[in-house]
Design a protein around this motif. Structure first.
Motif, mmCIF file in Angstrom:
data_model
loop_
_atom_site.group_PDB
_atom_site.id
_atom_site.type_symbol
_atom_site.label_atom_id
_atom_site.label_comp_id
_atom_site.label_asym_id
_atom_site.label_seq_id
_atom_site.Cartn_x
_atom_site.Cartn_y
_atom_site.Cartn_z
ATOM 1 N N GLU A 62 -19.653 -0.280 -10.326
ATOM 2 C CA GLU A 62 -19.418 0.365 -11.620
ATOM 3 C C GLU A 62 -20.535 0.005 -12.591
ATOM 4 O O GLU A 62 -20.775 -1.156 -12.882
ATOM 5 N N VAL A 63 -21.240 1.040 -13.064
ATOM 6 C CA VAL A 63 -22.245 0.866 -14.103
ATOM 7 C C VAL A 63 -21.585 1.274 -15.419
ATOM 8 O O VAL A 63 -21.257 2.450 -15.609
ATOM 9 N N LEU A 64 -21.358 0.324 -16.303
ATOM 10 C CA LEU A 64 -20.593 0.600 -17.518
ATOM 11 C C LEU A 64 -21.489 1.173 -18.617
ATOM 12 O O LEU A 64 -21.824 0.506 -19.594
ATOM 13 N N ARG A 65 -21.830 2.440 -18.406
ATOM 14 C CA ARG A 65 -22.733 3.139 -19.326
ATOM 15 C C ARG A 65 -22.256 3.093 -20.778
ATOM 16 O O ARG A 65 -23.052 2.986 -21.711
ATOM 17 N N GLU A 66 -20.948 3.171 -20.974
ATOM 18 C CA GLU A 66 -20.402 3.216 -22.338
ATOM 19 C C GLU A 66 -20.770 1.969 -23.149
ATOM 20 O O GLU A 66 -20.809 2.012 -24.376
ATOM 21 N N TRP A 105 -21.731 0.585 -27.554
ATOM 22 C CA TRP A 105 -20.938 -0.344 -28.362
ATOM 23 C C TRP A 105 -21.722 -0.770 -29.597
ATOM 24 O O TRP A 105 -22.940 -0.569 -29.679
ATOM 25 N N GLU A 106 -21.020 -1.391 -30.547
ATOM 26 C CA GLU A 106 -21.678 -1.829 -31.768
ATOM 27 C C GLU A 106 -22.585 -3.021 -31.483
ATOM 28 O O GLU A 106 -22.169 -3.988 -30.847
ATOM 29 N N ARG A 107 -23.833 -2.954 -31.975
ATOM 30 C CA ARG A 107 -24.851 -3.979 -31.722
ATOM 31 C C ARG A 107 -24.908 -4.321 -30.223
ATOM 32 O O ARG A 107 -24.645 -5.450 -29.823
ATOM 33 N N PRO A 108 -25.267 -3.331 -29.405
ATOM 34 C CA PRO A 108 -25.224 -3.528 -27.958
ATOM 35 C C PRO A 108 -26.469 -4.231 -27.432
ATOM 36 O O PRO A 108 -27.507 -4.283 -28.101
ATOM 37 N N SER A 109 -26.368 -4.737 -26.216
ATOM 38 C CA SER A 109 -27.558 -5.088 -25.445
ATOM 39 C C SER A 109 -28.229 -3.782 -25.039
ATOM 40 O O SER A 109 -27.587 -2.722 -25.017
ATOM 41 N N ASP A 110 -29.517 -3.821 -24.717
ATOM 42 C CA ASP A 110 -30.154 -2.605 -24.207
ATOM 43 C C ASP A 110 -29.861 -2.395 -22.715
ATOM 44 O O ASP A 110 -30.188 -1.346 -22.159
ATOM 45 N N HIS A 111 -29.228 -3.385 -22.070
ATOM 46 C CA HIS A 111 -28.775 -3.258 -20.676
ATOM 47 C C HIS A 111 -27.245 -3.176 -20.655
ATOM 48 O O HIS A 111 -26.586 -3.741 -21.526
ATOM 49 N N ALA A 130 -35.528 4.375 -28.684
ATOM 50 C CA ALA A 130 -35.202 5.794 -28.693
ATOM 51 C C ALA A 130 -34.364 6.131 -29.924
ATOM 52 O O ALA A 130 -33.544 5.317 -30.360
ATOM 53 N N ARG A 131 -34.584 7.301 -30.457
ATOM 54 C CA ARG A 131 -33.827 7.717 -31.638
ATOM 55 C C ARG A 131 -32.356 7.878 -31.259
ATOM 56 O O ARG A 131 -31.463 7.457 -31.978
ATOM 57 N N ASP A 132 -32.122 8.527 -30.140
ATOM 58 C CA ASP A 132 -30.750 8.736 -29.662
ATOM 59 C C ASP A 132 -30.736 8.539 -28.145
ATOM 60 O O ASP A 132 -31.087 9.436 -27.386
ATOM 61 N N TRP A 133 -30.361 7.324 -27.699
ATOM 62 C CA TRP A 133 -30.445 6.984 -26.267
ATOM 63 C C TRP A 133 -29.621 7.932 -25.412
ATOM 64 O O TRP A 133 -30.018 8.285 -24.300
ATOM 65 N N GLN A 134 -28.482 8.383 -25.951
ATOM 66 C CA GLN A 134 -27.548 9.191 -25.171
ATOM 67 C C GLN A 134 -28.052 10.617 -24.989
ATOM 68 O O GLN A 134 -27.907 11.208 -23.930
ATOM 69 N N GLN A 135 -28.657 11.137 -26.076
ATOM 70 C CA GLN A 135 -29.093 12.530 -26.059
ATOM 71 C C GLN A 135 -30.294 12.725 -25.136
ATOM 72 O O GLN A 135 -30.319 13.651 -24.330
ATOM 73 N N THR A 136 -31.281 11.805 -25.224
ATOM 74 C CA THR A 136 -32.478 11.974 -24.384
ATOM 75 C C THR A 136 -32.265 11.375 -23.003
ATOM 76 O O THR A 136 -32.884 11.811 -22.042
ATOM 77 N N ASP A 137 -31.390 10.358 -22.915
ATOM 78 C CA ASP A 137 -31.043 9.716 -21.633
ATOM 79 C C ASP A 137 -32.282 9.248 -20.864
ATOM 80 O O ASP A 137 -32.387 9.441 -19.660
ATOM 81 N N ARG A 138 -33.229 8.649 -21.588
ATOM 82 C CA ARG A 138 -34.446 8.159 -20.942
ATOM 83 C C ARG A 138 -34.245 6.732 -20.444
ATOM 84 O O ARG A 138 -34.820 5.766 -20.973
ATOM 85 N N PHE A 159 -29.049 4.735 -14.051
ATOM 86 C CA PHE A 159 -29.756 3.868 -15.003
ATOM 87 C C PHE A 159 -28.855 2.724 -15.460
ATOM 88 O O PHE A 159 -27.631 2.875 -15.532
ATOM 89 N N THR A 160 -29.491 1.601 -15.815
ATOM 90 C CA THR A 160 -28.742 0.457 -16.364
ATOM 91 C C THR A 160 -29.311 -0.010 -17.691
ATOM 92 O O THR A 160 -28.785 -0.934 -18.303
ATOM 93 N N TRP A 161 -30.410 0.605 -18.110
ATOM 94 C CA TRP A 161 -31.117 0.192 -19.330
ATOM 95 C C TRP A 161 -31.630 1.410 -20.079
ATOM 96 O O TRP A 161 -32.138 2.346 -19.448
ATOM 97 N N TRP A 162 -31.462 1.360 -21.400
ATOM 98 C CA TRP A 162 -32.009 2.387 -22.286
ATOM 99 C C TRP A 162 -32.671 1.663 -23.452
ATOM 100 O O TRP A 162 -32.063 0.808 -24.092
ATOM 101 N N SER A 163 -33.920 2.047 -23.759
ATOM 102 C CA SER A 163 -34.702 1.365 -24.791
ATOM 103 C C SER A 163 -34.021 1.423 -26.160
ATOM 104 O O SER A 163 -33.382 2.412 -26.512
#
Length: 270
Positions: free
Chosen positions: A247-251, A255-261, A218-226, A211-215
């Motif tokens: 390299e897909v930089l999932r981390e 980050w603080e105030r991240p892009s959703d991608h 989501a309440r917790d993007w990391q926990q549900t990983d949708r 994946f490269t995008w998380w909405s």
DNA sequence: ATGGTGGACATTCCA
């Protein structure tokens, strides 16, 4: 010699400039392709990029929406923009780069329309626009450019997750815009037409979720990983053997105030 | 079935 390139839907380049600067300092790709810069050309932070070593730029922005940009440490030639679907949207920019010891490469940077909510072109003009945009992209034949002595790379937010493993649940997303059969079939046809190689899937086996995008919703993007794989790096066939890593930089999503991608980086060896 | 969050710009559209 290595050549590296990052694609990143930044969702406002001005708001996200501190994150971009931090990313460039640590990863130092030769070329950075941004989408959703949401920044008119006369307000683009060129000076900040110059300070970071990115002295060359091909930008195509507009007020409020869309916007694409190529920032580069290497000289860019023959830059161009194309107005897909004749709507005046800033969704494409391209330029030629020549890595040391490598071939001349035309870089195409795209922000494909998201397509709205309803996956039916008869009732949803945004979905019709998305399909029409993809149809117009079929005119890009990387092979044709190869025949004239130039290789090709196509990157960007294509807003389609083509494989079953490109989404968190194939079944639950079959009727969700970005993963409907008409979109994934159209994208596959476009890829075959141009003999484009999906470099991310050349490196990461198609059986693995990627994946490269998380909405944001989501309440917790990391926990549900949708997540979904909406961002892509394609190349003409001659370059695929030179790919060394993806390299897909999932981390970056955390980050603080991240892009959703998140940024995706390809490294080549010539 | 619904609404959730985030960004730009202007008091709403888009994702």
């Amino acid at each position: 010699m290595t050549f590296s390139l990052t694609t990143w839907n930044i969702n406002s380049v001005r708001l996200r400039m501190p994150l971009v600067a931090s990313f460039l300092k640590t990863h130092q790709p030769d070329v950075l392709c941004l989408q959703e810069t949401k920044c008119p050309n006369d307000a683009f932070p060129l000076a900040a990029f110059r300070k970071l070593g990115y002295e060359h730029a091909a930008i195509h922005g507009q007020k409020g929406y869309h916007g694409v940009a190529i920032l580069s440490r290497l000289p860019l030639d023959d830059e161009a923009r194309r107005d897909y679907c004749g709507k005046g949207d800033s969704r494409h920019v391209c330029a030629v780069v020549a890595p040391p010891n490598g071939p001349k490469i035309r870089l195409h940077n795209f922000y494909v329309p998201a397509g709205g909510d309803e996956p039916d072109r008869a009732i949803n003009p945004k979905f019709a626009h998305k399909l029409d945009f993809l149809a117009e992209m079929r005119a890009l034949h990387s092979e044709a450019e190869r025949a004239s002595g130039i290789s090709s790379i196509l990157v960007g937010d294509l807003n389609i997750a083509p494989l079953e493993t490109d989404v968190w649940s194939h079944k639950q997303l079959l009727r969700v815009v970005s993963h409907t059969p008409v979109e994934t079939e159209t994208l596959n046809a476009l890829q075959m037409d141009g003999a484009w190689v999906d470099l991310m899937r050349r490196h990461v086996p198609p059986q693995e979720k990627l994946f490269t995008w998380w909405s944001y919703r989501a309440r917790d993007w990391q926990q549900t990983d949708r997540g979904r794989r909406l961002d892509h790096i394609w190349s003409s066939a001659d370059l695929s053997g030179h790919l060394r890593s993806i390299e897909v930089l999932r981390e970056a999503r955390g980050w603080e105030r991240p892009s959703d991608h998140v940024p995706v980086t390809a490294r080549f060896l010539f």
